[in-house]
Design a protein around this motif. Structure first.
Motif, PDB file in Angstrom:
ATOM      1  N   UNK A   1      -5.559  11.667   4.135  1.00  0.00           N
ATOM      2  CA  UNK A   1      -6.226  10.675   5.001  1.00  0.00           C
ATOM      3  C   UNK A   1      -6.478  11.298   6.379  1.00  0.00           C
ATOM      4  N   UNK A   2      -5.503  12.066   6.866  1.00  0.00           N
ATOM      5  CA  UNK A   2      -5.659  12.654   8.209  1.00  0.00           C
ATOM      6  C   UNK A   2      -6.728  13.745   8.238  1.00  0.00           C
ATOM      7  N   UNK A   3      -7.079  14.299   7.068  1.00  0.00           N
ATOM      8  CA  UNK A   3      -8.130  15.334   7.009  1.00  0.00           C
ATOM      9  C   UNK A   3      -9.526  14.737   7.012  1.00  0.00           C
ATOM     10  N   UNK A   4      -9.613  13.408   6.828  1.00  0.00           N
ATOM     11  CA  UNK A   4     -10.911  12.802   6.501  1.00  0.00           C
ATOM     12  C   UNK A   4     -11.802  12.555   7.721  1.00  0.00           C
ATOM     13  N   UNK A   5     -13.117  12.705   7.503  1.00  0.00           N
ATOM     14  CA  UNK A   5     -14.089  12.169   8.465  1.00  0.00           C
ATOM     15  C   UNK A   5     -14.210  10.671   8.237  1.00  0.00           C
ATOM     16  N   UNK A   6     -14.008  10.278   6.980  1.00  0.00           N
ATOM     17  CA  UNK A   6     -14.107   8.858   6.644  1.00  0.00           C
ATOM     18  C   UNK A   6     -13.109   8.561   5.519  1.00  0.00           C
ATOM     19  N   UNK A   7     -12.375   7.483   5.680  1.00  0.00           N
ATOM     20  CA  UNK A   7     -11.444   7.088   4.634  1.00  0.00           C
ATOM     21  C   UNK A   7     -12.073   5.970   3.804  1.00  0.00           C
ATOM     22  N   UNK A   8     -12.105   6.165   2.490  1.00  0.00           N
ATOM     23  CA  UNK A   8     -12.585   5.115   1.596  1.00  0.00           C
ATOM     24  C   UNK A   8     -11.351   4.456   0.993  1.00  0.00           C
ATOM     25  N   UNK A   9     -11.036   3.287   1.517  1.00  0.00           N
ATOM     26  CA  UNK A   9      -9.839   2.559   1.074  1.00  0.00           C
ATOM     27  C   UNK A   9     -10.246   1.665  -0.098  1.00  0.00           C
ATOM     28  N   UNK A  10      -9.616   1.889  -1.242  1.00  0.00           N
ATOM     29  CA  UNK A  10      -9.990   1.131  -2.437  1.00  0.00           C
ATOM     30  C   UNK A  10      -8.933   0.075  -2.733  1.00  0.00           C
ATOM     31  N   UNK A  11      -9.415  -1.135  -2.931  1.00  0.00           N
ATOM     32  CA  UNK A  11      -8.544  -2.284  -3.197  1.00  0.00           C
ATOM     33  C   UNK A  11      -8.877  -2.815  -4.586  1.00  0.00           C
ATOM     34  N   UNK A  12      -7.854  -3.151  -5.358  1.00  0.00           N
ATOM     35  CA  UNK A  12      -8.054  -3.707  -6.701  1.00  0.00           C
ATOM     36  C   UNK A  12      -8.203  -5.220  -6.590  1.00  0.00           C
ATOM     37  N   UNK A  13      -9.425  -5.699  -6.854  1.00  0.00           N
ATOM     38  CA  UNK A  13      -9.682  -7.143  -6.747  1.00  0.00           C
ATOM     39  C   UNK A  13      -8.784  -7.920  -7.705  1.00  0.00           C
ATOM     40  N   UNK A  14      -8.422  -7.275  -8.826  1.00  0.00           N
ATOM     41  CA  UNK A  14      -7.672  -7.989  -9.867  1.00  0.00           C
ATOM     42  C   UNK A  14      -6.172  -7.677  -9.814  1.00  0.00           C
ATOM     43  N   UNK A  15      -5.707  -7.161  -8.662  1.00  0.00           N
ATOM     44  CA  UNK A  15      -4.288  -6.788  -8.523  1.00  0.00           C
ATOM     45  C   UNK A  15      -3.383  -7.965  -8.913  1.00  0.00           C
ATOM     46  N   UNK A  16      -2.426  -7.683  -9.801  1.00  0.00           N
ATOM     47  CA  UNK A  16      -1.620  -8.804 -10.326  1.00  0.00           C
ATOM     48  C   UNK A  16      -0.614  -9.325  -9.288  1.00  0.00           C
ATOM     49  N   UNK A  17      -0.435  -8.604  -8.213  1.00  0.00           N
ATOM     50  CA  UNK A  17       0.493  -9.075  -7.167  1.00  0.00           C
ATOM     51  C   UNK A  17      -0.193 -10.022  -6.179  1.00  0.00           C
TER      52      UNK A  17
END
Ligand SMILES: Nc1nc2c(ncn2[C@@H]2O[C@H](COP(=O)(O)OP(=O)(O)OP(=O)(O)O)[C@@H](O)[C@H]2O)c(=O)[nH]1
Ligand SMILES: [Mg+2]
Length: 305
Positions: free
Chosen positions: A86-102
């Motif tokens: 993440x610290x190396x990135x020009x841009x972080x693509x944060x992916x979230x699971x819409x169907x996360x069971x929690x």
């Protein structure tokens, strides 16, 4: 266009919780398998670099292990790999699971997702959010609380609902990424796919097969090391060791009369042939390396550094 010309070019790190579809998305964008995918969490164990090229864009993608509550040296190694990428990135693509069971019904972000948000906010790195697996959400208005919670964080540039599995809205996501990349000359040659050699990808293919056919603790206690890799003119001969921590795990991998190991070898060999484009001889040996996943020397032996 010469390689000195400036184009949209930079590092994009795919980060998020385990099993949200980071590697699936990367493979979809790259139009080939560069990162293994299974239905089990904690599949990716290391930073995987994959270079996307087109006429006027180069994106150096870093796929990362899912950020989780770490257990033992391997868990810490995986989280460190994710945070460093993440610290190396020009841009972080944060992916979230819409169907996360929690996620509670119609709720926003889970506590584990909020912890990732806090961390990303502190880095001050440009962040785009992809809400993945929207194919599993019906009706679509159930995505709204998640999208609103992401927007309310205040630091996310944009949020795109996608389905990496079938490529839904991944073009829109790519456009949102590319417009936010810096102008640079290409960082890597246009024909370069990754910084890792074929032998690494073969070891991952073997591990992917094992993750798919074993259960409970076995997937998490298995590592694959390539002992010898001979690329000849028309074929490839590969010797690999499968390391587990106990005799019981070794018995499971070998199976009755060696049946399981035979199935693992055949599936992995066929995949390796497809990837390498030549006939492959694959020999597998199962080794007990007690506690390899819990100590730094064990990790080093398995190639996790
Ligand atoms: N229904 C559905 N399943 C998906 C989608 N994207 C990924 N998956 C599934 O989610 C599971 C996990 O996918 P991965 O790509 O391995 O997830 P990951 O985030 O890389 O997981 P780790 O490497 O463990 O952190 C697999 O079974 C995928 O097929 C999607 O858009 N829709
Ligand atoms: Mg992954």
């Amino acid at each position: 266009m010469t390689e000195k010309n400036k184009i949209k070019c930079g590092y994009v790190t795919l980060a998020g919780r385990p099993n949200v579809g980071k590697s699936t998305l990367l493979n979809h964008i790259m139009k080939q398998k560069v990162s293994i995918v299974t239905h089990k969490p904690q599949t990716t164990r290391d930073r995987i670099l994959a270079i996307y090229n087109d006429a006027d864009t180069q994106i150096v993608f870093l796929d990362t292990p899912g950020i989780h509550r770490p257990v033992g040296a391997l868990g810490h190694h995986m989280n460190d790999a994710a945070h460093n990428a993440i610290l190396e990135a020009d841009l972080c693509l944060w992916i979230i699971d819409a169907a996360c069971k929690h996620r509670e019904v119609d709720a926003g972000l889970t506590p584990a997702e909020m912890a990732i948000a806090d961390r990303l906010k502190q880095t001050k790195i440009k962040t785009v959010v992809a809400i993945n697996k929207v194919d599993l959400i019906k009706p679509k208005k159930r995505l709204l609380p998640i999208m609103q919670a992401v927007v309310a964080l205040g630091f996310v540039e944009t949020v795109v609902p996608i389905a990496a599995l079938n490529g839904d809205a991944t073009d829109t996501l790519m456009a949102e990424i590319i417009t936010r990349l810096p102008q640079n000359p290409r960082l890597f040659p246009q024909d370069m796919l990754s910084d890792k050699a074929d032998r690494f990808f073969v070891s991952e293919l073997v591990r992917e097969v094992i993750l798919n056919v074993t259960h409970r603790e076995v997937p998490y206690k298995t590592a694959v090391v390539i002992d010898s890799y001979k690329q000849m003119r028309r074929q490839c001969e590969i010797f690999a060791s499968i390391h587990v921590e106990t005799n019981g795990q070794k018995g499971i991998i070998i199976g009755k009369g060696g049946e399981m190991l035979g199935q693992i070898r055949e599936t992995a060999r066929a995949e390796a042939e497809e990837m390498l484009g030549c006939p492959v001889t694959l020999k597998l040996h199962v080794n007990v390396s007690p506690d390899w996943s819990t100590n730094p020397a064990g990790l080093k032996k398995m190639g996790y550094e």
